[in-house]
Design a protein around this motif. Structure first.
Motif, short mmCIF file in Angstrom:
data_model
loop_
_atom_site.label_atom_id
_atom_site.label_comp_id
_atom_site.label_asym_id
_atom_site.label_seq_id
_atom_site.Cartn_x
_atom_site.Cartn_y
_atom_site.Cartn_z
N ARG A 1 -5.88 -7.05 -3.05
CA ARG A 1 -5.06 -5.83 -3.06
C ARG A 1 -5.85 -4.64 -2.53
O ARG A 1 -5.31 -3.80 -1.80
N ASN B 1 -1.60 0.65 -9.60
CA ASN B 1 -1.59 1.04 -8.19
C ASN B 1 -2.59 2.16 -7.92
O ASN B 1 -3.25 2.18 -6.87
N VAL C 1 -6.09 0.56 -7.89
CA VAL C 1 -6.34 -0.16 -6.64
C VAL C 1 -6.72 0.82 -5.53
O VAL C 1 -7.67 0.58 -4.76
#
Length: 266
Positions: free
Chosen positions: A188, A243, A246
């Motif tokens: 990711r 998110n 990441v």
């Protein structure tokens, strides 16, 4: 006492211990992910210099957790991993927020300067290089840029799924572990890097990146410190926070590689 209640009590007990020990930035997995992603971005010159200082076949990932592992042995380095920027701050004020230069922004700058000059003995330069690798990752850990008075509340208990853990631990290790294996998260992170405008990510200064990190904390973590003492994170909140993590890991990797390429120009 039920199992869930027991976990919550354990989280409360952990709260005091976690804060007393101090934040360590990303956990081992986060530091490894940053190093692994950065390795793919390094220039040949930087890769060769790393081998020169750290040994034959040396890789960034081999030393990615060194800066946190030595805190017990060298407690003076604990303060190097964070900076306390108050919620209502208008910018980074190193005179107020970094007493005696003991904060991540100043120490990372010092490490970069020492490694760039290369005038100290090789073993000492190697230590500063290893510290640089760890601090460059931690500069992007939002929980490490929270200032008073909220800094004393960052270890408040949080329920994530069926587990209780301090909020600090959620951002250090919990969200990464919930996202899957190290390989899953690394994939990711690499995908985020591939989509990114890397030139834009590497513009600015360490002070700019410190402020960016604080703004992430202000928008993503500070709101969780309000209201009830016990907080349950919803699945949507966990996904949104993941998110963010990441992206922070991705920026860590791109900027770490950029720093090293700048230290040792092609």
């Amino acid at each position: 006492m039920g199992r869930q209640t027991g976990r919550r009590v354990a989280a409360l007990a952990t709260l005091a211990i976690t804060f007393a020990l101090g934040a360590k930035g990303w956990g081992d997995q986060g530091h490894r992910i940053v190093a692994l992603a950065a390795e793919d971005l390094l220039s040949k010159t930087a890769a060769q210099r790393i081998v020169l200082f750290l040994g034959k076949d040396a890789r960034l990932v081999d030393f990615s957790t060194w800066s946190t592992q030595i805190v017990a042995e060298r407690p003076e380095t604990r303060a190097w991993h964070s900076i306390g920027i108050p919620r209502d701050a208008q910018g980074v004020d190193l005179d107020r927020q970094c007493p005696a230069g003991q904060c991540i922004t100043v120490k990372l700058r010092e490490c970069i300067g020492i490694v760039r000059l290369g005038v100290r003995k090789a073993s000492e330069t190697a230590d500063y290089l290893k510290m640089l690798v760890g601090l460059a990752a931690d500069l992007h850990q939002p929980a490490l840029s929270i200032g008073p008075p909220e800094r004393t509340r960052i270890s408040r208990p949080v329920i994530v799924g069926q587990e209780a853990m301090p909020l600090l631990e959620v951002w250090e290790t919990g969200l990464i572990e919930l996202a899957g294996t190290e390989e899953d998260v690394l994939d990711r992170v690499k995908a985020a890097i591939a989509r990114a405008d890397q030139a834009a990510w590497t513009s600015g200064t360490l002070r700019d990146w410190t402020w960016e990190n604080h703004l992430t904390a202000r928008d993503q973590i500070y709101p969780l410190l309000e209201g009830r003492e016990e907080l349950v994170l919803s699945a949507a909140q966990v996904e949104a926070a993941t998110n963010v993590v990441v992206e922070r890991l991705a920026k860590s990797a791109v900027r770490l590689a950029s720093i090293l390429d700048d230290v040792w120009p092609r």
